[in-house]
Design an enzyme around this catalytic site. Structure first.
Site, mmCIF file in Angstrom:
data_model
loop_
_atom_site.group_PDB
_atom_site.id
_atom_site.type_symbol
_atom_site.label_atom_id
_atom_site.label_comp_id
_atom_site.label_asym_id
_atom_site.label_seq_id
_atom_site.Cartn_x
_atom_site.Cartn_y
_atom_site.Cartn_z
ATOM 1 N N LYS A 14 0.830 -1.213 0.000
ATOM 2 C CA LYS A 14 0.000 0.000 0.000
ATOM 3 C C LYS A 14 0.861 1.258 0.000
ATOM 4 O O LYS A 14 0.579 2.210 -0.729
ATOM 5 C CB LYS A 14 -0.933 0.027 1.225
ATOM 6 C CG LYS A 14 -1.882 -1.156 1.308
ATOM 7 C CD LYS A 14 -2.890 -1.011 2.445
ATOM 8 C CE LYS A 14 -2.289 -1.005 3.834
ATOM 9 N NZ LYS A 14 -1.708 -2.304 4.246
ATOM 10 N N ARG A 89 -9.516 0.794 9.223
ATOM 11 C CA ARG A 89 -9.134 -0.576 9.553
ATOM 12 C C ARG A 89 -10.208 -1.302 10.346
ATOM 13 O O ARG A 89 -10.024 -2.476 10.685
ATOM 14 C CB ARG A 89 -7.867 -0.543 10.403
ATOM 15 C CG ARG A 89 -6.610 -0.984 9.624
ATOM 16 C CD ARG A 89 -5.483 -0.775 10.566
ATOM 17 N NE ARG A 89 -4.273 -1.470 10.332
ATOM 18 C CZ ARG A 89 -3.180 -0.889 9.831
ATOM 19 N NH1 ARG A 89 -3.223 0.329 9.371
ATOM 20 N NH2 ARG A 89 -2.060 -1.555 9.780
ATOM 21 N N ARG A 128 11.493 -6.392 4.917
ATOM 22 C CA ARG A 128 11.391 -4.951 5.173
ATOM 23 C C ARG A 128 11.959 -4.617 6.545
ATOM 24 O O ARG A 128 12.582 -3.572 6.734
ATOM 25 C CB ARG A 128 9.917 -4.525 5.073
ATOM 26 C CG ARG A 128 9.690 -3.039 5.235
ATOM 27 C CD ARG A 128 8.252 -2.672 4.918
ATOM 28 N NE ARG A 128 7.387 -2.770 6.089
ATOM 29 C CZ ARG A 128 6.067 -2.580 6.059
ATOM 30 N NH1 ARG A 128 5.447 -2.322 4.928
ATOM 31 N NH2 ARG A 128 5.356 -2.677 7.153
ATOM 32 N N ARG A 134 11.495 -0.692 11.859
ATOM 33 C CA ARG A 134 10.225 -0.780 12.591
ATOM 34 C C ARG A 134 10.233 -2.002 13.490
ATOM 35 O O ARG A 134 10.368 -3.128 13.010
ATOM 36 C CB ARG A 134 9.063 -0.881 11.589
ATOM 37 C CG ARG A 134 8.656 0.453 11.025
ATOM 38 C CD ARG A 134 7.534 0.314 10.021
ATOM 39 N NE ARG A 134 6.357 -0.383 10.544
ATOM 40 C CZ ARG A 134 5.214 -0.471 9.886
ATOM 41 N NH1 ARG A 134 5.084 0.098 8.701
ATOM 42 N NH2 ARG A 134 4.195 -1.119 10.415
ATOM 43 N N ARG A 146 -0.294 -9.045 13.621
ATOM 44 C CA ARG A 146 -0.820 -7.977 12.749
ATOM 45 C C ARG A 146 -1.692 -8.570 11.651
ATOM 46 O O ARG A 146 -2.729 -8.000 11.300
ATOM 47 C CB ARG A 146 0.337 -7.170 12.147
ATOM 48 C CG ARG A 146 1.004 -6.260 13.182
ATOM 49 C CD ARG A 146 2.373 -5.797 12.739
ATOM 50 N NE ARG A 146 2.337 -4.996 11.532
ATOM 51 C CZ ARG A 146 3.398 -4.804 10.739
ATOM 52 N NH1 ARG A 146 4.556 -5.376 11.023
ATOM 53 N NH2 ARG A 146 3.283 -4.060 9.682
HETATM 54 P P1 AMP Z 1 0.838 0.354 9.369
HETATM 55 O O1 AMP Z 1 1.986 1.279 9.185
HETATM 56 O O2 AMP Z 1 -0.375 0.761 8.586
HETATM 57 O O3 AMP Z 1 1.217 -1.089 9.142
HETATM 58 O O4 AMP Z 1 0.404 0.468 10.906
HETATM 59 C C1 AMP Z 1 1.280 0.115 11.962
HETATM 60 C C2 AMP Z 1 0.496 -0.039 13.260
HETATM 61 O O5 AMP Z 1 -0.138 1.208 13.587
HETATM 62 C C3 AMP Z 1 -0.657 -1.047 13.230
HETATM 63 O O6 AMP Z 1 -0.213 -2.371 13.499
HETATM 64 C C4 AMP Z 1 -1.563 -0.502 14.319
HETATM 65 O O7 AMP Z 1 -1.057 -0.816 15.612
HETATM 66 C C5 AMP Z 1 -1.431 1.001 14.143
HETATM 67 N N1 AMP Z 1 -2.421 1.549 13.187
HETATM 68 C C6 AMP Z 1 -2.167 2.141 11.974
HETATM 69 N N2 AMP Z 1 -3.301 2.538 11.380
HETATM 70 C C7 AMP Z 1 -4.318 2.168 12.219
HETATM 71 C C8 AMP Z 1 -5.736 2.275 12.160
HETATM 72 N N3 AMP Z 1 -6.363 2.826 11.094
HETATM 73 N N4 AMP Z 1 -6.457 1.792 13.201
HETATM 74 C C9 AMP Z 1 -5.852 1.260 14.273
HETATM 75 N N5 AMP Z 1 -4.527 1.087 14.393
HETATM 76 C C10 AMP Z 1 -3.753 1.548 13.376
#
Ligand code: AMP
Length: 190
Positions: A14, A89, A128, A134, A146
């Protein structure tokens, strides 16, 4: 306005495709994951609370991310549109997003899902993790958590957009340019 939700599990691509789409269509990229990581980097109270959950691979509360998105929509009133990456989400987030956009006389144009199988996701995320820095990419257990959160809480969001006839899906495996071309062909038909 062109408002796109880029959908798919962690590691689907994404972020990579969002970067290409913002150039092509002059959109604002809103990634809640990036916004949360920036709060963590700045050491804010919100960031510190979110970090505890993110490091475990679980979602942060809906009201936290909805608040962040609301602020960004207000701060970019004259944009041509937005790419929502990693948001919504949960179904509650999707409902809130519809309401936020309605107050601006706007709406989601489409949700486009990148389809990638679980084995490939885990492989990409571990790879990654070697240079993303991260913590949530570095640990196989957190990665699996996740993906489980995605399957339990996020996958149902697709139905929300299917009932609005706004759901599209493309293969997320292959060359980055091929995947981008598939995305553009969906968007150009909207
Ligand atoms: P991402 O970078 O999108 O993979 O997000 C990393 C982490 O941030 C996720 O595993 C969640 O803990 C948190 N997170 C990101 N976006 C959301 C969302 N829309 N709702 C809830 N938690 C989020």
């Amino acid at each position: 306005m062109l408002n796109l939700v880029l959908f798919g599990p962690p590691g689907a691509g994404k972020g990579t495709q969002s970067q290409k789409l913002i150039d092509q269509y002059q959109l604002i990229h809103l990634s809640t994951g990036d916004l949360l990581r920036s709060e963590i980097a700045q050491g804010t109270a919100l960031g510190m609370e979110a970090k505890k959950l993110m490091d475990q691979g679980v979602l942060v509360p809906d009201e936290v991310v909805i608040g962040m998105i609301s602020n960004k929509l207000d701060a970019n009133k004259n944009s041509k549109g937005f790419i929502f990456d990693g948001f919504p989400r949960t179904v509650a987030q999707a409902e809130a997003l519809d309401q936020l956009l309605a107050t601006k006389d706007s709406a989601i144009s489409a949700m486009i899902a990148l389809e990638v199988n679980d084995d490939e996701l885990e492989r990409r995320l571990l790879l990654r993790g070697k240079d993303s820095g991260r913590p949530d990419d570095a640990n196989p257990e957190v990665i699996r958590k996740r993906i489980a959160e995605y399957n339990n809480k996020t996958a149902p969001v697709a139905n929300f957009y299917k009932t609005q006839n706004k759901f599209y899906s493309i293969a997320g495996i292959g060359a980055i340019e091929e995947i981008f071309a598939s995305l553009c062909s969906v968007i150009n038909q909207l």
